[in-house]
Design a protein around this motif. Sequence first.
Motif, short mmCIF file in Angstrom:
data_model
loop_
_atom_site.label_atom_id
_atom_site.label_comp_id
_atom_site.label_asym_id
_atom_site.label_seq_id
_atom_site.Cartn_x
_atom_site.Cartn_y
_atom_site.Cartn_z
N PHE A 1 0.82 -1.21 0.00
CA PHE A 1 0.00 0.00 0.00
C PHE A 1 0.86 1.26 0.00
N PHE A 2 2.16 1.09 -0.23
CA PHE A 2 3.04 2.26 -0.33
C PHE A 2 2.58 3.14 -1.49
N GLY A 3 2.58 4.44 -1.25
CA GLY A 3 2.13 5.39 -2.26
C GLY A 3 0.64 5.64 -2.23
N ARG A 4 -0.09 4.92 -1.38
CA ARG A 4 -1.55 5.08 -1.29
C ARG A 4 -1.92 6.04 -0.15
N VAL A 5 -3.15 6.56 -0.22
CA VAL A 5 -3.69 7.43 0.83
C VAL A 5 -4.69 6.61 1.65
N ILE A 6 -4.40 6.43 2.91
CA ILE A 6 -5.22 5.61 3.80
C ILE A 6 -6.00 6.51 4.75
N GLY A 7 -7.32 6.37 4.76
CA GLY A 7 -8.16 7.14 5.67
C GLY A 7 -8.34 6.42 7.00
N ILE A 8 -8.45 7.21 8.06
CA ILE A 8 -8.64 6.67 9.40
C ILE A 8 -9.39 7.72 10.23
N LEU B 1 5.19 3.40 11.03
CA LEU B 1 6.53 3.72 10.58
C LEU B 1 6.53 4.14 9.11
N ALA B 2 5.70 3.46 8.31
CA ALA B 2 5.56 3.82 6.89
C ALA B 2 4.96 5.21 6.74
N VAL B 3 4.01 5.56 7.61
CA VAL B 3 3.43 6.90 7.60
C VAL B 3 4.51 7.93 7.94
N GLN B 4 5.28 7.63 8.98
CA GLN B 4 6.34 8.54 9.41
C GLN B 4 7.37 8.76 8.31
N GLU C 1 5.97 6.84 3.25
CA GLU C 1 5.71 5.76 2.30
C GLU C 1 4.21 5.53 2.11
N VAL C 2 3.45 5.88 3.13
CA VAL C 2 1.98 5.85 3.08
C VAL C 2 1.49 7.21 3.57
N GLN C 3 0.51 7.76 2.87
CA GLN C 3 -0.06 9.04 3.29
C GLN C 3 -1.29 8.79 4.15
N LEU C 4 -1.34 9.42 5.31
CA LEU C 4 -2.45 9.25 6.24
C LEU C 4 -3.42 10.41 6.10
N SER C 5 -4.71 10.10 6.03
CA SER C 5 -5.77 11.11 6.00
C SER C 5 -6.72 10.85 7.17
N GLU C 6 -6.91 11.84 8.03
CA GLU C 6 -7.76 11.66 9.20
C GLU C 6 -9.03 12.50 9.10
N ALA C 7 -10.16 11.90 9.43
CA ALA C 7 -11.44 12.59 9.49
C ALA C 7 -12.15 12.17 10.77
N GLU C 8 -13.13 12.95 11.19
CA GLU C 8 -13.76 12.71 12.49
C GLU C 8 -14.69 11.51 12.49
N THR C 9 -15.40 11.27 11.38
CA THR C 9 -16.45 10.25 11.38
C THR C 9 -16.29 9.24 10.25
N ASN C 10 -17.00 8.12 10.38
CA ASN C 10 -17.06 7.13 9.30
C ASN C 10 -17.62 7.75 8.02
N TRP C 11 -18.67 8.53 8.17
CA TRP C 11 -19.34 9.17 7.04
C TRP C 11 -18.38 10.04 6.24
N GLN C 12 -17.59 10.86 6.94
CA GLN C 12 -16.65 11.74 6.26
C GLN C 12 -15.59 10.93 5.51
N ASN C 13 -15.10 9.89 6.14
CA ASN C 13 -14.09 9.06 5.48
C ASN C 13 -14.65 8.33 4.26
N ILE D 1 -9.29 9.62 -1.01
CA ILE D 1 -8.45 8.63 -0.35
C ILE D 1 -8.59 7.32 -1.13
N ASP D 2 -7.60 6.45 -0.98
CA ASP D 2 -7.63 5.18 -1.70
C ASP D 2 -8.30 4.08 -0.90
N CYS D 3 -8.09 4.09 0.43
CA CYS D 3 -8.63 3.05 1.30
C CYS D 3 -9.06 3.67 2.61
#
Length: 251
Positions: free
Chosen positions: A133-140, A153-156, A159-171, A180-182
Amino acid sequence: MRRFFLFLLLAGFGYSSSVVARQPVVIFGDANYPPYSYLNAAGEPSGIYVDLLRPIFDQMTDYAIEIQLVPWERALAALEAGEVLAIFPPYFYPASVRPYIGHYSVPLYQEEVVLFCRRNLFTSHPRRWPADFFGRVIGINQGFAFGGEAFWLAVQRGEVQLSEAETNWQNLLMLMDQRIDCYMNDRLSIEQELARMVEDGEWQGSLPQEIRVVERHTGHLAFTLAHWHGYHYYHDFIDLFDRLYLERDAE
């Protein structure tokens, strides 16, 4: 007759004092984690964890326990500052992840963290986590810590881009809009919100697909470490809750 009324009066005072003597306790929970914990249409705490906790709290008759559901980051900040005795339902992690947690209750419920991705994102099924999943945007969801040491560690490392949102609906909206990819969260939580969006006509296009199970965890009632000595009932509350919950499971 006068003695009889005096007895009733004294008994009434005794009853009132016992009610007043109950120790008030506020417990925070996640307000945006359906079906596990959320505010219903009437603004009342609801969900699987609320239904599990309330019968136990009702048995703890020395305490007047109030459940308040707030954004998860607010719950974590309150626990870290010692503003509340406990929150639910964090997963059990090593002390290095959330060092402000002094105690985890017995397990309340087992959840399965999965990864839902945009359909046709991969030409072959990814098998390695997180390397594939390197190069992908992962939502959480904000404040969530799952994914494992290698993932963070990959986020740091970028290697993986992290996207944070408050709710399931927003993600899920960001997943639908391909921002986001996943999206990584509990399976049941994702499936319920996705089904609601489809039913309400909010979801447009192909449905995402579950790619893999990331982790299996149990949710807990987690107790603050900060200023814990200020809660004179700290250990009694923990011991009583754990005992009553284990007795419930044994029935």
